[in-house]
Design an enzyme around this catalytic site. Structure first.
Site, short mmCIF file in Angstrom:
data_model
loop_
_atom_site.label_atom_id
_atom_site.label_comp_id
_atom_site.label_asym_id
_atom_site.label_seq_id
_atom_site.Cartn_x
_atom_site.Cartn_y
_atom_site.Cartn_z
N HIS A 14 -5.26 7.52 -1.70
CA HIS A 14 -6.18 6.70 -1.37
C HIS A 14 -7.35 6.48 -2.39
O HIS A 14 -7.82 7.54 -2.92
CB HIS A 14 -6.72 6.99 0.10
CG HIS A 14 -5.71 6.76 1.15
ND1 HIS A 14 -5.72 7.56 2.18
CD2 HIS A 14 -4.74 5.92 1.02
CE1 HIS A 14 -4.59 6.98 2.89
NE2 HIS A 14 -3.86 5.96 2.09
N HIS A 35 0.77 -1.23 0.02
CA HIS A 35 -0.06 -0.02 0.04
C HIS A 35 1.01 1.33 0.07
O HIS A 35 0.71 2.15 -0.77
CB HIS A 35 -0.79 -0.01 1.17
CG HIS A 35 -1.58 1.25 1.37
ND1 HIS A 35 -2.98 1.32 1.07
CD2 HIS A 35 -1.32 2.42 2.18
CE1 HIS A 35 -3.51 2.63 1.58
NE2 HIS A 35 -2.45 3.27 1.95
N GLU A 36 1.99 1.34 0.81
CA GLU A 36 2.86 2.60 1.06
C GLU A 36 3.47 2.75 -0.37
O GLU A 36 3.63 3.84 -0.78
CB GLU A 36 3.62 2.21 2.28
CG GLU A 36 2.77 2.29 3.56
CD GLU A 36 1.87 3.52 3.77
OE1 GLU A 36 1.03 3.28 4.48
OE2 GLU A 36 2.11 4.51 3.36
N HIS A 87 1.76 4.75 -2.78
CA HIS A 87 1.99 6.28 -2.40
C HIS A 87 3.18 6.75 -3.11
O HIS A 87 3.13 7.78 -3.91
CB HIS A 87 1.76 6.58 -0.88
CG HIS A 87 0.56 6.34 -0.17
ND1 HIS A 87 -0.65 6.69 -1.22
CD2 HIS A 87 0.14 6.02 0.71
CE1 HIS A 87 -1.86 6.48 -0.23
NE2 HIS A 87 -1.25 5.89 0.96
#
Lengths: 84, 387
Positions: free
Chosen positions: B126, B116-117, B120
């Site tokens: 998101h 997930h990170e 970014h």
């Protein structure tokens, strides 16, 4: 820590981009006008797939307590954190 | 999905882990971080190469509370991690107050949060799709991970679809299409090039990879067979016989070897007690004369393979083997029966070996990986560096 009070919810909504960053400052909490406050809650509920009530109801508080990523949900130009 | 507005101008990115978590082994963290990056290489031409020093695109740190970027972490729970978008540098920080775990429903799954990170770090914001990896809330451990279509559309809108059919170069064994690739030295005696069937392959506690064949063993490094191999097994593991059936290293750091009805336990090169013992004694419910064994990264459990069947062994459970086992190996889509070896390699992928071929298994799809050239591939070339 579970979000259980309005001021914690205010800090949460500010941390993740639903309220102005200033709302994270406890000294200024409670200074939001009603419209800003309700639409911030509505926007979070909409983003998180909850019923959009504008109320800080139990469902909403529970979701605010879930472990999550620290990056803001609403990324605007105000997200000025730099690498160093 | 939502994009922040910046992205990297290059697709071959580098990263380094400058501060490790305090509760996990570095070699395991390296493997999980590589797997997390590989999520974003599946559907794009992005590649991620780990460096151990010097300038990189994405720097990864496990830190607690205030850590210098003005965004303090909050202890266990709450915020788990955060990352910077490319325009802000792309780094990823993980709250080391969390109980980071691998392949376990306990604590917080490192692979899922890291993947997930890194979304970014690549420019994704998101998503409001609760099924997407880029949704902000941690959903708990998911043994079988699958990237949502929302995530694929997001990353491809920034970096385009995958055009090169090869998997990311940070996946071992090295692919010959890399220009700087220098074929590793052919093993001393070359026999393994004529007959690359192995008895077993396993990782040691410190992350080295060993292949056993007869009374000899080969040490495989990240891009070649170590100079001076093969050597005699008995030289490095005193008391261990030749023609081993199966081997694995468990999270307790001990390496278990199986042959016929017996097994041995070593800590590094030292026999760890009075061995051999009977398999029926130490691994109740597991048969003799095994074909292969491994610790599967998907859940950290021990899997044994024999003929057309497999067993799952969980030392923490009573009984360690559920009554529902054995199950057919065909559950592992595309994996053949009568295996020679199985390995969860330090790059996080699972590999199966049979005869002179090997298969790479895609844990998330729970099937043999699709790639070009397709699997099975010749073991001699890709693992022993033969021409």
């Amino acid at each position: 820590a579970p979000v259980s009070t309005t001021s914690q919810a205010e800090i949460y909504l500010s941390q993740f981009g639903y309220l102005p960053a200033s709302a994270r400052n406890p000294a200024s909490s409670g200074l939001q006008d009603k419209h800003t406050w309700v639409s911030a809650i509505e926007e979070f509920q909409n983003f998180a797939g909850l019923n959009v009530t504008g109320e800080l109801d139990e469902e909403t508080m529970k979701l605010m307590s879930l472990p999550r990523c620290g990056v803001r949900d609403r990324v605007g130009s105000s997200d000025t954190r730099s690498k160093r | 999905y939502a994009l922040q507005g910046s992205r990297w101008r290059v697709k071959n990115l580098t990263y380094k882990i400058s501060k490790y978590p305090k509760r996990l082994k570095r070699v395991d963290v390296d493997a999980e971080i590589a797997r997390a990056f590989a999520v974003w290489s599946e559907d794009t031409d992005l590649t991620f190469t780990r460096k151990t020093s010097g300038p990189v695109h994405i720097e990864i740190k496990f830190v607690e509370s205030e850590h210098g970027d003005g965004d303090a972490f909050d202890g266990q729970g709450g915020t788990l991690a955060h990352a910077f978008f490319p325009v802000f540098g792309g780094d990823a920080h993980f709250d080391d107050a969390e109980l980071w775990t691998i392949g376990s429903p306990r604590g917080t799954n490192l692979f899922q949060v890291a993947a997930h990170e890194f979304g970014h770090s690549l420019g994704l914001s998101h998503s409001d799709q609760s099924s997407a990896l880029m949704a902000p809330f941690y959903r708990g451990f998911e043994p079988v991970f699958k990237l949502d279509e929302d995530d694929k559309a997001a990353i491809q809108s920034l970096y385009g679809r995958k055009t090169n059919q090869y998997t990311p170069t940070n996946v071992y064994p090295p692919s010959t299409q890399r220009p700087s690739y220098t074929p590793p030295k052919v093993p001393l005696d070359g026999s393994v090039c004529k007959d690359s069937k192995v008895d077993t392959i396993f990782n040691s506690e410190n992350g080295d990879t060993f292949a056993f064949k007869g009374d000899k063993y080969y040490k495989l490094t990240t891009d070649s067979v170590e100079e001076g191999y093969p050597k005699l097994i008995s030289k490095n593991w005193p008391g261990l016989p030749a023609n081993i059936d199966a081997a694995f290293t468990y999270k307790n750091g001990k390496t278990y070897f199986f042959k016929g009805t017996q097994y041995w336990r070593y800590h590094g090169s030292q026999m760890d007690g009075a061995y051999p013992k009977e398999i029926s004694e130490g691994f109740t419910g597991i048969p003799d004369h095994l074909d292969a064994a491994m610790v599967w990264g998907g859940n950290g459990k021990i899997y044994f393979f024999k003929g057309s069947k497999f067993w799952r062994f969980d030392p923490a459970k009573k009984p360690p083997v559920k009554a529902s086992y054995p199950k057919p190996i065909s559950n592992w889509e595309g994996v053949p029966n009568n295996l020679d070896a199985a390995l969860r390699y330090t790059n996080g992928y699972t590999y199966f070996f049979k005869g002179d071929k090997y298969y790479r298994f895609h844990d998330a799809r729970f099937a043999v990986d699709t790639a070009t050239p397709p699997f099975p591939r010749p073991t001699a070339h890709w693992w022993f560096g033969c021409k």
